[in-house]
Design an enzyme around this catalytic site. Structure first.
Site, PDB file in Angstrom:
ATOM      1  N   ASP A   1       0.966  -1.075   0.022  1.00  0.00           N
ATOM      2  CA  ASP A   1      -0.176  -0.040   0.129  1.00  0.00           C
ATOM      3  C   ASP A   1       0.839   1.304  -0.064  1.00  0.00           C
ATOM      4  O   ASP A   1       2.031   1.008   0.492  1.00  0.00           O
ATOM      5  CB  ASP A   1      -1.099   0.170   1.132  1.00  0.00           C
ATOM      6  CG  ASP A   1      -0.420  -0.094   2.623  1.00  0.00           C
ATOM      7  OD1 ASP A   1       0.184   1.112   3.060  1.00  0.00           O
ATOM      8  OD2 ASP A   1      -0.132  -1.179   3.056  1.00  0.00           O
TER       9      ASP A   1
ATOM     10  N   ASP B   1      -9.195   2.850   6.687  1.00  0.00           N
ATOM     11  CA  ASP B   1      -7.878   2.931   7.994  1.00  0.00           C
ATOM     12  C   ASP B   1      -8.284   3.684   8.994  1.00  0.00           C
ATOM     13  O   ASP B   1      -8.405   4.979   8.953  1.00  0.00           O
ATOM     14  CB  ASP B   1      -6.698   3.613   6.857  1.00  0.00           C
ATOM     15  CG  ASP B   1      -5.511   3.416   7.795  1.00  0.00           C
ATOM     16  OD1 ASP B   1      -5.727   3.279   9.044  1.00  0.00           O
ATOM     17  OD2 ASP B   1      -4.520   4.072   7.254  1.00  0.00           O
TER      18      ASP B   1
ATOM     19  N   GLU C   1      -7.507   3.903  12.980  1.00  0.00           N
ATOM     20  CA  GLU C   1      -6.226   3.481  13.878  1.00  0.00           C
ATOM     21  C   GLU C   1      -5.894   4.662  14.901  1.00  0.00           C
ATOM     22  O   GLU C   1      -6.780   5.454  15.317  1.00  0.00           O
ATOM     23  CB  GLU C   1      -5.096   2.923  13.121  1.00  0.00           C
ATOM     24  CG  GLU C   1      -4.835   4.248  11.932  1.00  0.00           C
ATOM     25  CD  GLU C   1      -3.594   3.907  11.291  1.00  0.00           C
ATOM     26  OE1 GLU C   1      -2.438   3.737  11.989  1.00  0.00           O
ATOM     27  OE2 GLU C   1      -3.587   3.675  10.105  1.00  0.00           O
TER      28      GLU C   1
END
Length: 808
Positions: free
Chosen positions: A76, A166, A168
């Site tokens: 990625d 994503d 986090e």
């Protein structure tokens, strides 16, 4: 990773990096790793901030580690990777890539397009990810919409991975603690808002990128997203570690931020085939060959062919106008993502032939035809989704033309259980509501729209059964179809049967058979399909229709013409001689006392003396035999002394003299019991002593036979030399069971509608050298005769071998 809010504060532009941002981001990543807080943050530095910072960024992003876990490798990247060498990554084994698209609602990766297309150019699966910034003033839905609007969509092209969230550790101290100062309930609500919006916009659940530590801490060990794919982050050579709450395993593991690939390195848990299915929302690509006739696809006035080959490429074959086709031209690739291709006709009302295709994930796509096929034009515009999910429930999707007379082509959809609906077109490239079409088409292996195949102005359908029989399903003009009857055998030699187009320009729709050797066989349509009889003629009103018992008998007086016997309510038995024109002469009294019987059955020559006989049944279940003498006059009743030939027949609702069903030259009996079963009694050809004239019964039809008003024995109805059986139901359907010649009957076929008003069907008298006729009497006593045709008009001429389509 690019931090939009921090840039906005420093530069008033979310796409302009703040001074020193790269160093801060790398330092933050190292501090998280050293603190043992699972995975470090993804890198995401945007455009160059000067030569020194660009050099530092490139050095930091350069692959350092070489270890790779076993499996399908991936990577990625974000704007921090300023010049990804995609060919090198491919040669190192990377087969998929995620590219950062957005963050919050303020940042877009300026390198997104070049990175996404770079991954695609070397053959990688690719997808987009969004770095979430959950805040109270930026909802999950708002960030999801920003993401989808700026690269985060999903395509059903078989190469696009699902959108990735994503979520986090919070990298911005001014936005609160690690969990953005959200409670677990608030965080779960925010993620659900994001997920629901992405799914509504793209048709796919997003994959979630996170760490077990962050997830369990910030969502309170939520298991609410266990149905989402998981991208787990943990930098270790010992494996991905414990899963976040709710997941038992992962889909992708991010195992390193320092190599072997640029950006972050990942591995897919599964095989290459699994990854292909994942890209297509869990479904496998369809690598089978498919052929369809879209009509006139290139605007030259002649119907054409399209072929999807086993490698997923789409090919165009221009029609010649004489039943053949020219050399193919490739007009597409990647069509293995579709498991159904539908001849849609002019589905959007622009006068050009279109295509509808079902993706393996169950979505329905529309390709508008352009009417031009050339080196510069594939003949169709980009796909548009016209049905989101659910279309996989249908086993067959068939373009059938205008089934209800509104001038717009429709699509027939058949489920595995045989129930079928017609989706009516809106004329705008979208489908309208579904209308029931049938409920008992489970027996058919495939279908093809034929257009108006029988010349009645309504579109029809043909279908095949596994034994190679070709069935004709006549259209009603209101969107429904008759259950059908057989118009051919031996069609199992073809991999596909196509219809719906006039391939030779004679004004009638034709059929094509495509063999396993790729040879095309052309069947010229005749515009006429027979159900086995011509139009009926009314012969007047008959008084005998109201008699207690009526039976049509083969020639009872030896003049070569079938006759009629009736029993009046007072028990008198009357004989009416048949005439060659289908009517009956003056009746003659030939007996009395027949009111003791509940049923009178003509059975042909049951005792082998070459004269036609009778069987009568009493309410107590005894069966009685009358041998015919062949002589009927004022002094001769036409039958001999009665003989009892059986008991226990009161369980039957009808006993039918069916003629010779077994091929041994002796007439047999059929009996329908109260449970709806059908039994056959083989005739022995002798009635004397202990021989009752028939053998032990055999079951030849289990259940359902009680749904018919009555059964009739028309003799050889379909012209194949074997005796058949007819039945008519209260709903008006006339049904045919073809005799196999071995005592068994074929499957049920519908050969007519509108017969519900008739109370009796029987073989009508006709000349010995003329066509057989079917007689019918309705409730008011009107008598009709229908000349039988032998079902010789199947709707097409003998097949002619044409071109060979290229293999593949």
């Amino acid at each position: 990773m690019g931090q939009g809010l921090e840039r906005l504060e420093a530069t008033n532009d979310p796409q302009t990096p703040a001074p020193g941002e790269t160093a801060e981001r790398l330092a933050a990543e190292r501090s998280l790793v050293s603190a043992g807080l699972a995975a470090p943050l993804r890198s995401g530095t945007p455009a160059e901030t000067g030569a020194a910072e660009a050099q530092a960024a490139q050095k930091a992003a350069a692959p350092l580690a070489t270890w790779k876990p076993a499996g399908i490798q991936g990577m990625d990247v974000s704007s921090h990777q300023t010049a990804v060498n995609w060919s090198r990554a491919w040669n190192q084994g990377a087969r998929f890539a995620y590219v950062k698209a957005t963050e919050h609602t303020t940042y877009k990766n300026p390198r997104y397009s070049s990175q996404y297309n770079g991954a695609s150019s070397v053959g990688m699966y690719r997808g987009a990810y969004h770095f979430a910034i959950p805040t109270r003033d930026s909802s999950g839905a708002a960030q999801a919409n920003f993401f989808v609007n700026n690269g985060g969509g999903w395509s059903a092209d078989g190469r696009t991975l699902p959108p990735l969230l994503d979520i986090e550790y919070n990298p911005y101290p001014d936005l609160g603690n690690t969990c953005y100062d959200f409670t677990p309930a608030q965080m779960v609500s925010w993620i659900r808002d994001f997920s629901n919006t992405v799914r509504a916009r793209t048709g796919r659940l997003p994959m979630i990128y996170t760490t077990a530590d962050w997830w369990n801490r910030c969502t309170g060990n939520s298991t609410a997203f266990a149905n989402h794919p998981l991208h787990i982050a943990r930098y270790s050579t010992s494996g991905p570690g414990a899963m976040p709450a709710g997941w038992k395993t992962y889909n992708v593991w991010q195992y390193s931020s320092t190599g072997p690939f640029e950006g972050d390195s990942n591995v897919w848990r599964g095989s290459a085939d699994d990854l292909a299915r994942f890209a297509m929302n869990g479904a496998s690509p369809d690598w089978t060959r498919k052929v369809l006739s879209p009509g006139d696809f290139n605007g030259d006035g002649r119907p054409d062919l399209l072929t999807r080959r086993a490698d997923g490429t789409l090919w165009f074959h221009a029609g010649t106008g004489s039943g053949g086709f020219s050399s193919p031209r490739q007009i597409g690739s990647g069509w293995q993502v579709f498991n159904a291709l539908v001849t849609a006709g002019d589905y959007n009302g622009d006068g050009r032939a279109d295509i509808v295709a079902r993706h393996v994930d169950g979505d329905l796509y529309f390709y508008a035809g352009t009417g031009t096929v050339s080196a510069a034009s594939e003949g169709y515009r980009p796909a548009v989704v016209i049905g989101r999910g659910g279309w996989g429930e249908f086993r067959h999707l068939v373009g059938i033309g205008d089934s209800n007379g509104d001038g717009r082509p429709d699509i027939l959809a058949v489920r595995p259980n045989g129930s079928a609906v017609v989706y009516r077109s809106t004329g705008t490239g979208a489908h309208g509501p579904a209308v029931p079409a049938s409920g008992d088409w489970w027996r058919f292996a495939d279908f093809s729209g034929t257009g108006d195949f029988n010349g009645d102005g309504r579109v029809d359908v043909v279908a095949r059964t596994g034994d190679g029989r070709l069935w004709f399903l006549q259209g009603s003009g209101g969107g429904s179809f008759a259950p059908g009857h057989v118009i051919g055998t031996g069609w199992s030699i073809y991999g596909s049967v196509l219809g719906g187009s006039d391939f030779n320009g004679d004004g009638r729709t034709d059929l094509l058979g495509l063999g396993s050797d790729s040879r095309v066989w052309f069947y010229q349509g005749t515009g006429s399909v027979s159900e086995g009889y011509d139009a009926g003629a009314r012969r007047g009103t008959v008084a005998w229709a109201q008699q207690k018992l009526v039976t049509a008998t083969p020639d009872f007086n030896s003049d070569g013409i079938a006759d009629l016997l009736t029993v009046a309510s007072d028990g008198v038995l009357w004989f009416q001689p048949g005439k060659a024109n289908g009517t009956y002469g003056t009746r003659i009294r030939i007996g009395s006392g027949w009111q003791i019987y509940s049923e009178l059955t003509a059975v042909g020559d049951f005792n082998g003396d070459r004269r036609n006989d009778l069987i009568a049944r009493k309410p107590d279940g005894t069966l009685w035999f009358y041998a015919g003498t062949g002589r009927v006059s004022a002094t001769s009743e036409g039958y001999a002394k009665v003989v009892r030939i059986g008991t226990g027949w009161n369980d039957y609702t009808q006993v039918l003299g069916a003629g010779d069903l077994t091929g041994d030259g002796r007439p047999d009996l059929l009996a329908r019991d109260r449970a709806g079963n059908l039994w056959r009694y083989n005739g022995t050809g002798a009635v004397r002593g202990s021989n009752e004239g028939y053998t032990k019964r055999a079951l030849i039809g289990r259940g359902g036979w009680d749904g018919f008003t009555a059964l009739a024995a028309p003799g050889d109805y379909d012209g194949d030399g074997r005796n058949d059986v007819l039945g008519w139901a209260p709903d008006g359907r006339l049904s045919l069971w073809r005799g196999a010649g071995n005592g068994l009957l074929g499957i049920h076929e519908t050969v007519g509608t509108g017969w519900g008003s008739f109370t009796r069907l029987f073989p009508a008298p006709s000349a010995a050298n003329g066509r057989n006729m079917l007689g019918a009497v309705d409730r008011t006593g009107n008598y009709y005769t229908y000349p039988l045709t032998g079902m010789q008009q199947e709707g097409y001429r003998q097949g002619v071998r044409r071109d060979v389509l290229p293999q593949g």
